[in-house]
Design a protein around this motif. Structure first.
Motif, PDB file in Angstrom:
ATOM      1  N   ALA A   1       0.943  -1.378   0.012  1.00 56.10           N
ATOM      2  CA  ALA A   1      -0.371   0.284   0.505  1.00 56.10           C
ATOM      3  C   ALA A   1       0.950   1.062   0.105  1.00 56.10           C
ATOM      4  CB  ALA A   1      -0.867  -0.018   1.379  1.00 56.10           C
ATOM      5  N   PRO A   2       1.909   1.430   0.891  1.00 55.43           N
ATOM      6  CA  PRO A   2       3.289   2.520   1.246  1.00 55.43           C
ATOM      7  C   PRO A   2       3.298   2.628  -0.897  1.00 55.43           C
ATOM      8  CG  PRO A   2       3.032   1.096   2.666  1.00 55.43           C
ATOM      9  CD  PRO A   2       1.868   0.707   1.916  1.00 55.43           C
ATOM     10  N   CYS A   3       3.775   1.398  -0.643  1.00 59.80           N
ATOM     11  CA  CYS A   3       4.854   1.582  -1.689  1.00 59.80           C
ATOM     12  C   CYS A   3       3.391   2.274  -3.265  1.00 59.80           C
ATOM     13  CB  CYS A   3       5.257   0.320  -2.577  1.00 59.80           C
ATOM     14  SG  CYS A   3       6.347  -0.366  -1.810  1.00 59.80           S
ATOM     15  N   ALA A   4       2.851   1.657  -3.364  1.00 56.10           N
ATOM     16  CA  ALA A   4       1.300   1.693  -4.736  1.00 56.10           C
ATOM     17  C   ALA A   4       1.218   3.337  -4.501  1.00 56.10           C
ATOM     18  CB  ALA A   4       0.847   1.441  -4.531  1.00 56.10           C
ATOM     19  N   TYR A   5       0.948   3.816  -3.227  1.00 58.47           N
ATOM     20  CA  TYR A   5       0.877   5.151  -2.956  1.00 58.47           C
ATOM     21  C   TYR A   5       1.348   5.885  -3.550  1.00 58.47           C
ATOM     22  CZ  TYR A   5       0.108   9.552  -0.840  1.00 58.47           C
ATOM     23  OH  TYR A   5      -0.210  11.218  -0.886  1.00 58.47           O
ATOM     24  N   ALA A   6       3.300   5.394  -3.197  1.00 58.04           N
ATOM     25  CA  ALA A   6       4.080   6.918  -4.026  1.00 58.04           C
ATOM     26  C   ALA A   6       4.371   6.534  -5.299  1.00 58.04           C
ATOM     27  CB  ALA A   6       6.126   5.761  -3.122  1.00 58.04           C
ATOM     28  N   LEU A   7       4.468   5.441  -5.452  1.00 58.17           N
ATOM     29  CA  LEU A   7       4.470   5.252  -6.936  1.00 58.17           C
ATOM     30  C   LEU A   7       3.405   6.148  -8.056  1.00 58.17           C
ATOM     31  CD1 LEU A   7       5.569   1.437  -7.426  1.00 58.17           C
ATOM     32  CD2 LEU A   7       6.458   3.880  -8.580  1.00 58.17           C
ATOM     33  N   ALA A   8       2.000   6.228  -7.683  1.00 54.73           N
ATOM     34  CA  ALA A   8       0.404   6.248  -8.085  1.00 54.73           C
ATOM     35  C   ALA A   8       0.806   8.062  -7.701  1.00 54.73           C
ATOM     36  CB  ALA A   8      -0.639   6.030  -6.651  1.00 54.73           C
ATOM     37  N   LYS A   9       0.841   8.090  -6.491  1.00 52.24           N
ATOM     38  CA  LYS A   9       0.691   9.722  -5.838  1.00 52.24           C
ATOM     39  C   LYS A   9       1.573  10.679  -5.570  1.00 52.24           C
ATOM     40  CE  LYS A   9      -3.662   9.522  -6.753  1.00 52.24           C
ATOM     41  NZ  LYS A   9      -4.104  10.534  -8.035  1.00 52.24           N
ATOM     42  N   LEU A  10       3.267  10.533  -5.565  1.00 46.55           N
ATOM     43  CA  LEU A  10       4.285  11.447  -5.319  1.00 46.55           C
ATOM     44  C   LEU A  10       5.053  11.789  -6.025  1.00 46.55           C
ATOM     45  CD1 LEU A  10       4.992  10.133  -1.902  1.00 46.55           C
ATOM     46  CD2 LEU A  10       3.124  11.630  -2.273  1.00 46.55           C
ATOM     47  N   ARG A  11       5.156  12.891  -6.249  1.00 44.35           N
ATOM     48  CA  ARG A  11       6.632  12.756  -7.715  1.00 44.35           C
ATOM     49  C   ARG A  11       7.457  13.283  -7.034  1.00 44.35           C
ATOM     50  NH1 ARG A  11       3.946  18.128 -10.000  1.00 44.35           N
ATOM     51  NH2 ARG A  11       2.360  18.143  -7.945  1.00 44.35           N
ATOM     52  N   PHE A  12       8.209  11.901  -7.575  1.00 42.09           N
ATOM     53  CA  PHE A  12      10.580  11.757  -7.086  1.00 42.09           C
ATOM     54  C   PHE A  12      11.119  11.842  -8.120  1.00 42.09           C
ATOM     55  CE2 PHE A  12       7.632   8.414  -5.735  1.00 42.09           C
ATOM     56  CZ  PHE A  12       8.576   7.033  -6.239  1.00 42.09           C
ATOM     57  N   PRO A  13      12.044  11.954  -8.441  1.00 42.73           N
ATOM     58  CA  PRO A  13      13.246  11.271  -9.316  1.00 42.73           C
ATOM     59  C   PRO A  13      13.047  10.129  -9.694  1.00 42.73           C
ATOM     60  CG  PRO A  13      14.378  12.761  -8.288  1.00 42.73           C
ATOM     61  CD  PRO A  13      13.021  12.948  -7.568  1.00 42.73           C
ATOM     62  N   GLY A  14      13.069   9.445 -10.471  1.00 42.34           N
ATOM     63  CA  GLY A  14      13.628   7.932 -10.705  1.00 42.34           C
ATOM     64  C   GLY A  14      11.919   7.047  -9.848  1.00 42.34           C
ATOM     65  N   ARG A  15      11.196   7.438 -10.062  1.00 41.58           N
ATOM     66  CA  ARG A  15       9.631   6.507 -10.236  1.00 41.58           C
ATOM     67  C   ARG A  15       9.039   6.026 -11.269  1.00 41.58           C
ATOM     68  NH1 ARG A  15       4.052   9.756  -9.623  1.00 41.58           N
ATOM     69  NH2 ARG A  15       3.834  10.772 -11.814  1.00 41.58           N
ATOM     70  N   ASP A  16       9.310   6.364 -12.035  1.00 44.05           N
ATOM     71  CA  ASP A  16       9.047   5.421 -13.400  1.00 44.05           C
ATOM     72  C   ASP A  16       9.427   4.190 -13.233  1.00 44.05           C
ATOM     73  OD1 ASP A  16       6.865   7.704 -13.751  1.00 44.05           O
ATOM     74  OD2 ASP A  16       7.822   8.455 -15.475  1.00 44.05           O
ATOM     75  N   ALA A  17      11.421   4.300 -12.827  1.00 48.64           N
ATOM     76  CA  ALA A  17      12.265   3.652 -13.282  1.00 48.64           C
ATOM     77  C   ALA A  17      12.017   2.912 -12.641  1.00 48.64           C
ATOM     78  CB  ALA A  17      13.780   4.017 -12.877  1.00 48.64           C
ATOM     79  N   LEU A  18      11.842   3.654 -10.940  1.00 43.62           N
ATOM     80  CA  LEU A  18      11.055   2.160 -10.350  1.00 43.62           C
ATOM     81  C   LEU A  18       9.799   1.279  -9.932  1.00 43.62           C
ATOM     82  CD1 LEU A  18      11.159   3.950  -6.778  1.00 43.62           C
ATOM     83  CD2 LEU A  18      12.688   1.825  -7.528  1.00 43.62           C
ATOM     84  N   PHE A  19       8.793   2.201 -11.141  1.00 42.35           N
ATOM     85  CA  PHE A  19       7.491   1.412 -11.028  1.00 42.35           C
ATOM     86  C   PHE A  19       8.186   0.397 -12.548  1.00 42.35           C
ATOM     87  CE2 PHE A  19       3.372   1.492 -13.949  1.00 42.35           C
ATOM     88  CZ  PHE A  19       2.817   0.575 -12.873  1.00 42.35           C
TER      89      PHE A  19
END
Lengths: 412, 279
Positions: free
Chosen positions: B94-112
């Motif tokens: 749940a926290p991972c998904a929240y970060a990937l869905a709603k937070l903006r941070f560098p490397g987010r797309d790579a993590l996804f």
């Protein structure tokens, strides 16, 4: 001390400038409306003030304290969203209590089940519940406290959203197009209620809308934004009667203001298609200007003076209390719209030749860059509201008696 | 029939016949399992085909299934492991998904992208590395060995992220203004709002834990740690030979909780499958 100070706020998304160097002061207890078409950056500015969006540069202060580094929670503001943003899985009462629960209970006291039995928890919860009931009663939604947002009508949701913002006493109330999801009738009613709420709470309201009727009827001052730029901040009647910018003049008023291209003559008068207007342009001969004339500042006349336009009727709109005549004027790009008395001019028909003239002093002049020009033009964002008001009042009187628009919902 | 146009009787008949035929074909092994579980050993190997036994031997078979091996213990293990895994999966995802869905941070797309790659790796590939890892940590043959490898589910992260993305930003903005921390937003706002996705995932997760045989076979060898699937295999080894009646009775008992749960929550179940199928 001003309630909110926005100093040189700029917001960029990549190459696009959403908010372009906006500086704005909002007085304690004032109702200020940010007005502009959608996408003009007004909601972005509101979110920057709330701390939900970081600005690219510039600074925001609330009650004399710079809040740029503070999180939304710490800025002590409340916000009502366009979509109401009610928590769908919580009841109305839980929705309204949440801001207080998060502030007044400790982390341990907020725990499910166990939290209820911790010392002090019971008293704090009772106090929160009492406050929620009090606010709900004031908003006449106390019978809905047990329901979920999904079971409420649009108007009721709106009240709950206002209630959630009201339960604690925020320094500033932000509203982002709170009425735009309501039907026309409810919108007019809620307009009055929000105004009344402002009067009762006495705190600063910053209200964002694209609806000029809302801005004109509710605000102490209106700040008009377009393309990220703040064009004018003034009381509603000034915005209407003495717009500082052609874009403001065009945006406010319905039907919209007539704009005619003109040239300044040697004697200082302005030559427009089929007429010559005696206005103090204050510009050198040969300069091109745009003349703005509101539909109600034009009147059908019999005599044919030099300030009289000649045109041909292209459409007649009978709206009961008003009659709008669209007249084609030779040399003008678009038909000129003027308001006439329906009783006196009922017989007008397509193709009739008409003469009409502006009321004295009603013409608004804009220079080549669209800025208001001519003598007696106040500064666009006067440093002191009091001074602005005085100048504006003079301009308002000069503009004639019929300058404050009635609600324009009928034209939508 | 609830369609807009009603089928001709012939077409309706054809359709039902096809559906029934397919369903029977799919269910045959299960029907045969239940049938064998109530037959005597002699009857089980008769050349004659009959679903209902001549002599009802169910009581003996089920009694033997329940007594000769600790089947109840296996089932309890299965429940414990399935729910412990589920709790951990949600706690992490749940926290991972929240970060990937709603937070903006560098490397987010790579993590996804990494999460998506994680989705593609079959569990069997990880069997050996995990075995060695757990051996080195000294955790083989413990509950931890059964639970920990599944505690991070890329599928859960992916599914929740898709669902969280559909939660309007204004809701999160309102929560921030109301004083919720980012973690409080996850647990108080996002997870309750994404309940259908959570339930769908929970169903799929519990089923796959309950039915999983591969990893428990590698990870545990003590009888008291075995989940039901492994228990049945164990049962067969112990009772080797031709005693299929009790074996089928045990298998029926192991499958029963899922079937009962499915019948009780059929709507949710189908929702879950379609939801996760769509995403």
């Amino acid at each position: 001390m001003p309630s909110v100070v926005v100093a040189g706020i700029e917001k960029r998304f990549g190459d696009t400038v959403a908010v372009d160097d906006v500086t704005l002061e909002i007085a304690q207890g004032e109702f200020l409306t940010l007005l502009g078409p959608s996408g003009c950056g007004k909601s972005t500015l509101l979110r920057i003030i709330a701390g939900l969006e970081p600005q690219t540069s510039g600074s925001v202060s609330i009650d004399g304290r710079v809040v740029d580094h503070l999180r939304p929670k710490q800025r002590d503001i409340a916000m009502v969203f366009q979509s109401y943003a009610l928590y769908p899985h919580m009841t109305v009462s839980q929705n309204m209590a949440l801001p207080l629960v998060m502030r007044q209970l400790t982390l341990a006291q907020r725990l499910p089940l166990i939290g209820r039995f911790l010392p002090g928890s019971r008293g704090a919860r009772a106090a929160i519940e009492a406050r929620v009931r009090e606010v709900a009663a004031a908003l006449e939604i106390d019978h809905l406290l047990g329901r979920k947002p999904g079971q409420l009508s649009g108007g009721q949701r709106q009240r709950v959203a206002v209630g959630r913002a009201m339960v604690r006493h925020p320094r500033v109330f932000l509203m982002d197009e709170p009425l735009s999801n309501l039907d026309a009738k409810l919108r007019v009613q809620m307009r009055a209620e929000i105004k009344e709420l402002h009067r009762r709470l006495g705190i600063t309201f910053l209200y964002v809308t694209h609806d000029q009727a809302e801005a004109m009827t509710m605000s102490d001052r209106v700040a008009v934004m377009m393309e990220g730029e703040l064009l004018q901040v003034a009381p509603p009647k000034t915005i209407y009667a003495a717009p500082a910018d052609m874009r403001v003049a065009t945006f406010i008023g319905s039907p919209r203001i007539n704009l005619l291209g003109g040239v300044v003559r040697g004697d200082g008068a302005v030559e427009v298609p089929t007429a010559v207007l005696d206005v103090a342009a204050g510009l050198s001969a040969g300069s091109t200007v745009t003349v703005g004339l509101r539909p109600e500042s034009l009147a059908l006349v019999e005599v044919n003076g030099r300030d009289t336009f000649r045109g041909t009727v292209r459409a007649v709109e009978h709206l009961g209390a008003d009659l709008f005549v669209h007249a084609e004027v030779e040399g003008a790009a678009e038909p000129v719209i003027l308001r006439a008395d329906p009783a006196a001019h009922d017989g007008l028909a397509y193709g009739d030749a008409v003469c009409f003239a502006p009321r004295p002093g009603a013409a608004l002049l804009f220079d080549g860059e669209g800025r208001r020009t001519g003598l007696d033009v106040p500064a666009p964002c006067g440093p002191s509201p009091a001074l602005g008001l005085r100048l504006d009042d003079a301009a308002f009187r000069a503009a004639g008696p019929m300058t404050v628009p009635r609600p324009v919902d009928q034209w939508r | 029939m609830s369609g807009h146009h009603s089928l001709s009787p012939f077409a309706a008949l054809g359709r039902h016949a096809t559906l029934l035929g397919t369903a029977l074909f799919m269910l045959m092994p299960f029907i045969w399992m239940v049938s064998l579980s109530i037959k005597s050993p002699g009857e089980a190997f008769q050349a004659r085909f009959a679903l209902w036994p001549e002599t009802f031997y169910g009581v003996e078979n089920f009694a033997k299934a329940l007594t000769s091996v600790p089947l109840a213990r296996f089932m309890a293990n299965g429940v414990f492991v399935a729910f412990a895994v589920l709790a951990l999966q949600i706690l992490v995802a749940a926290p991972c998904a929240y970060a990937l869905a709603k937070l903006r941070f560098p490397g987010r797309d790579a993590l996804f992208a990494l999460v998506l790659i994680g989705l593609l790796i079959p569990q069997e590939v990880l069997g050996l590395p995990l075995f060695i890892l757990f051996h080195l940590m000294g955790l083989l043959d413990t509950y931890a060995a059964l639970i920990l490898p599944f505690s991070v589910s890329p599928f859960a992260i992916f599914l929740f992220r898709q669902f969280f993305k559909s939660v309007p930003d204004d809701l999160i903005h309102a929560a921030r203004l109301d004083g919720l921390s980012e973690l409080a937003i996850v647990w108080r706002i996002m997870v309750p709002a994404a309940m259908p996705a959570i339930i769908a995932f929970a169903i799929l997760s519990v089923i796959s834990r309950w039915n999983n045989l591969f990893w428990p076979m590698i990870a545990v060898s003590s009888e008291e740690l075995m989940p039901p699937s492994l228990g049945i295999v164990f049962f067969r080894d112990e009772e080797a030979g031709n005693d299929y009646g009790p074996l089928m009775a045990a298998a029926t008992l192991v499958v029963a909780p899922l079937v009962i749960a499915f019948l009780a929550a059929q709507k949710r179940f189908i929702e879950g499958v379609t939801l996760s199928g769509l995403k």
